[in-house]
Design a protein around this motif. Structure first.
Motif, mmCIF file in Angstrom:
data_model
loop_
_atom_site.group_PDB
_atom_site.id
_atom_site.type_symbol
_atom_site.label_atom_id
_atom_site.label_comp_id
_atom_site.label_asym_id
_atom_site.label_seq_id
_atom_site.Cartn_x
_atom_site.Cartn_y
_atom_site.Cartn_z
ATOM 1 N N PHE A 105 53.171 57.688 0.463
ATOM 2 C CA PHE A 105 52.663 56.671 -0.664
ATOM 3 C C PHE A 105 53.684 55.872 -1.183
ATOM 4 N N GLU A 106 54.832 56.517 -1.422
ATOM 5 C CA GLU A 106 55.934 55.661 -2.133
ATOM 6 C C GLU A 106 56.772 54.889 -1.012
ATOM 7 N N GLU A 107 56.915 55.463 0.118
ATOM 8 C CA GLU A 107 57.706 54.640 1.248
ATOM 9 C C GLU A 107 56.798 53.462 1.881
ATOM 10 N N MET A 108 55.825 53.739 1.755
ATOM 11 C CA MET A 108 55.024 52.449 2.629
ATOM 12 C C MET A 108 54.440 51.573 1.466
ATOM 13 N N PHE A 109 53.936 51.811 0.364
ATOM 14 C CA PHE A 109 53.750 50.949 -0.773
ATOM 15 C C PHE A 109 54.242 50.784 -2.115
ATOM 16 N N GLY A 110 55.236 51.876 -2.200
ATOM 17 C CA GLY A 110 55.946 51.838 -3.513
ATOM 18 C C GLY A 110 55.238 52.519 -4.507
ATOM 19 N N HIS A 111 54.342 53.396 -4.198
ATOM 20 C CA HIS A 111 53.497 53.956 -5.282
ATOM 21 C C HIS A 111 54.023 55.377 -5.929
ATOM 22 N N LEU A 125 46.626 64.231 -6.346
ATOM 23 C CA LEU A 125 47.902 63.788 -6.891
ATOM 24 C C LEU A 125 47.588 62.439 -7.466
ATOM 25 N N ASP A 126 48.305 62.024 -8.693
ATOM 26 C CA ASP A 126 48.058 60.937 -9.271
ATOM 27 C C ASP A 126 49.208 59.960 -9.018
ATOM 28 N N LEU A 127 48.660 58.603 -8.596
ATOM 29 C CA LEU A 127 49.881 57.706 -8.056
ATOM 30 C C LEU A 127 49.779 56.635 -9.468
ATOM 31 N N ASP A 128 51.061 55.982 -9.640
ATOM 32 C CA ASP A 128 51.172 55.010 -10.605
ATOM 33 C C ASP A 128 50.905 53.732 -9.856
ATOM 34 N N VAL A 129 49.396 53.466 -9.788
ATOM 35 C CA VAL A 129 48.968 52.189 -9.296
ATOM 36 C C VAL A 129 47.476 52.171 -9.759
ATOM 37 N N GLU A 130 47.132 51.270 -10.182
ATOM 38 C CA GLU A 130 45.249 51.094 -10.508
ATOM 39 C C GLU A 130 44.491 51.379 -9.517
ATOM 40 N N THR A 131 44.770 50.464 -8.475
ATOM 41 C CA THR A 131 43.804 50.454 -7.387
ATOM 42 C C THR A 131 44.537 50.783 -6.127
ATOM 43 N N LEU A 132 44.070 51.353 -5.130
ATOM 44 C CA LEU A 132 44.501 51.664 -3.774
ATOM 45 C C LEU A 132 43.631 50.834 -2.759
ATOM 46 N N GLY A 133 44.086 50.252 -1.613
ATOM 47 C CA GLY A 133 43.108 49.678 -0.664
ATOM 48 C C GLY A 133 42.770 50.676 0.164
ATOM 49 N N ARG A 207 40.153 62.966 0.956
ATOM 50 C CA ARG A 207 38.780 62.899 0.770
ATOM 51 C C ARG A 207 38.333 61.723 -0.124
ATOM 52 N N ARG A 208 38.986 61.271 -1.268
ATOM 53 C CA ARG A 208 38.472 60.184 -1.976
ATOM 54 C C ARG A 208 39.678 59.894 -2.928
ATOM 55 N N VAL A 209 39.237 58.659 -3.373
ATOM 56 C CA VAL A 209 40.299 58.107 -4.531
ATOM 57 C C VAL A 209 39.266 57.643 -5.552
ATOM 58 N N GLU A 210 39.939 57.944 -6.770
ATOM 59 C CA GLU A 210 39.278 57.774 -8.026
ATOM 60 C C GLU A 210 40.370 57.040 -8.979
ATOM 61 N N LYS A 211 39.684 56.114 -9.766
ATOM 62 C CA LYS A 211 40.744 55.495 -10.840
ATOM 63 C C LYS A 211 40.682 56.387 -12.080
ATOM 64 N N LEU A 215 45.878 54.983 -13.500
ATOM 65 C CA LEU A 215 46.398 55.654 -12.477
ATOM 66 C C LEU A 215 45.383 55.788 -10.948
ATOM 67 N N SER A 216 45.750 56.096 -9.988
ATOM 68 C CA SER A 216 44.621 56.402 -8.925
ATOM 69 C C SER A 216 44.929 57.788 -8.512
ATOM 70 N N ARG A 217 43.595 58.480 -8.590
ATOM 71 C CA ARG A 217 43.616 60.056 -8.206
ATOM 72 C C ARG A 217 43.319 60.039 -6.776
ATOM 73 N N VAL A 218 44.247 60.766 -5.961
ATOM 74 C CA VAL A 218 44.019 60.840 -4.386
ATOM 75 C C VAL A 218 43.761 62.504 -4.377
ATOM 76 N N GLU A 219 42.511 62.682 -3.891
ATOM 77 C CA GLU A 219 42.189 64.242 -3.505
ATOM 78 C C GLU A 219 42.219 64.379 -1.965
ATOM 79 N N PHE A 220 43.127 65.436 -1.869
ATOM 80 C CA PHE A 220 43.419 65.574 -0.300
ATOM 81 C C PHE A 220 43.269 67.246 0.026
ATOM 82 N N LEU A 221 43.152 67.587 1.421
ATOM 83 C CA LEU A 221 43.103 68.752 1.736
ATOM 84 C C LEU A 221 44.126 68.808 3.142
ATOM 85 N N CYS A 222 44.654 70.004 3.318
ATOM 86 C CA CYS A 222 45.461 70.328 4.315
ATOM 87 C C CYS A 222 45.143 71.733 5.106
#
Length: 388
Positions: A105-111, A125-133, A207-211, A215-222
């Motif tokens: 996220f940081e390398e590709m979009f600077g978040h 993980l919470d990213l320092d950006v309000e919206t994610l495309g 799984r999803r992204v919520e504002k 910030l933008s909260r990214v829910e993920f599973l591995c």
């Protein structure tokens, strides 16, 4: 002081150690493979000296192993510990996967990543950006899985914070720090447990992204979590498709069509409900005898609360009308007043509720509230009928 064996070998789950002290159910060792809750990562569980380990607490220079019951051993005893590997490896997959996603996220979009949380079911993980495309998120997920397939090495080493170069973010402490490196992609100061290569992370699913505020909260599973969740999703979709006699590929358009029909039916039902309420209000109005001032008091004690609100609104549109509706369970009242009645429903009801220990309020036309019991409700209704 407790020597942390997981710092140098996350795969070491069976070990022996000397008991330094015992405090009730809390046991302190000279060394341990049990990871304590730290950095957003949950603690390990397992067995220590024959007792179940239910919590592991980081107390700075030492680690407390909280047992399910009081141990039979004391200080200076030699005990064997065994970490629950399934839980440990799951945490290793999630934590290394988080490093991978944060780096991308940081390398590709600077978040940059602001914070992380590893839960029992999913991680965020919470990213320092309000919206994610949407497309950007999908591309990060694709790159993460490609990196997983590349099977890059993940190395753990110790460096001086002052000279450690290329870290994704500055270290929060001075002196010697532990650095986790994903070959050619990421270097982060971290004390958590990690896999040896990206291939061991397994599949990565966002799984999803919520504002969350700004910030933008990214829910993920591995790894196994991602596989288990995908299987559960597939089973659910299969059942849904079967219930609708359709294929899974047809579900999106079919569900949207059904949703449109349901919205249309809800709208029609609401209109019918309003029409019925209007007829009911007129019946109550015609049956009510006006007082000397011409005000008619409409009483309803049989309708459910959802219908009372619609009925009250209909009554408020009638000339010189005051509506009082009640339900016994819970003890509640709705008061409505027409514009030409000279009554402010919200003000009148709030005053009555305050007197009888109730709560509620509303607008000048329609208000509602609740009281503690039926007796208070009856007293409140009696007061309303005589006061206005």
């Amino acid at each position: 002081m407790t020597r942390r064996l997981y710092y140098t070998d996350s795969y070491l789950t069976d070990f022996s150690a000397t008991v330094l002290s015992v405090d009730g159910r809390r046991v302190y060792l000279d060394s341990t493979s049990f990871y304590p809750t730290s950095g957003g990562q949950p603690h390990d569980v397992g067995v220590l000296g024959g007792e179940q380990v239910v919590d592991v607490v980081d107390e700075e220079s030492r680690i407390a192993h909280v047992l399910a019951g009081a141990p039979a051993y004391s200080a200076n005893a030699e005990v064997r510990g065994k970490v629950d590997w399934r839980r440990r490896f799951d945490h290793m997959q999630q934590h290394t996967g988080q490093h991978l996603l944060s780096a991308l996220f940081e390398e590709m979009f600077g978040h940059p990543t602001v914070s992380v949380h590893f839960g029992d079911v999913s991680s965020t993980l919470d990213l320092d950006v309000e919206t994610l495309g949407r497309d950007g998120v999908a591309e990060v997920e694709r790159r993460a899985n490609q990196t997983m397939l590349d099977n890059r090495t993940v190395q753990v080493g110790f460096e001086d914070a002052a000279t450690a170069a290329g870290l994704r973010k500055p270290p929060e402490r001075e002196g010697k720090i532990r650095v986790v490196t994903i070959d050619g992609l990421d270097r982060s100061a971290c004390g958590g447990t990690h896999v040896r290569s990206t291939g061991e992370i397994g599949p990565v699913v966002i799984r999803r992204v919520e504002k969350q505020k700004k910030l933008s909260r990214v829910e993920f599973l591995c790894g196994w979590r991602a596989l288990g969740r995908s299987r559960a999703d597939l089973d659910a979709l299969t059942r849904m498709a079967a219930s609708m006699s359709a294929s899974m590929d047809e579900l999106p358009s079919l569900v949207e069509t059904q949703a449109q029909k349901l919205r249309a039916a809800d709208s029609e039902l609401r209109k019918l409900g309003e029409a019925v309420a209007a007829y009911h209000a007129h019946d109550l109005y015609n049956a009510a005898v006006p007082d000397p001032s011409g005000l008619r008091r409409l009483i309803d004690r049989s309708s459910p609360m959802a219908e009372l609100r619609i009925l009250a609104l209909a009554a408020s549109r009638l000339p010189r009308a005051l509506f009082i509706g009640t339900t016994a369970s819970p003890p509640a009242v709705v008061l409505a007043a027409s514009e030409d009645s000279g009554v402010n429903a919200g003000t009148v009801l709030r005053a009555a509720l305050d007197k009888h220990g109730g709560r509620g309020g509303g607008s000048p036309r329609v208000a509602q509230g609740t009281v503690g019991d039926v007796a208070s409700l009856e007293a409140l209704v009696s007061e309303l009928c005589t006061a206005v």
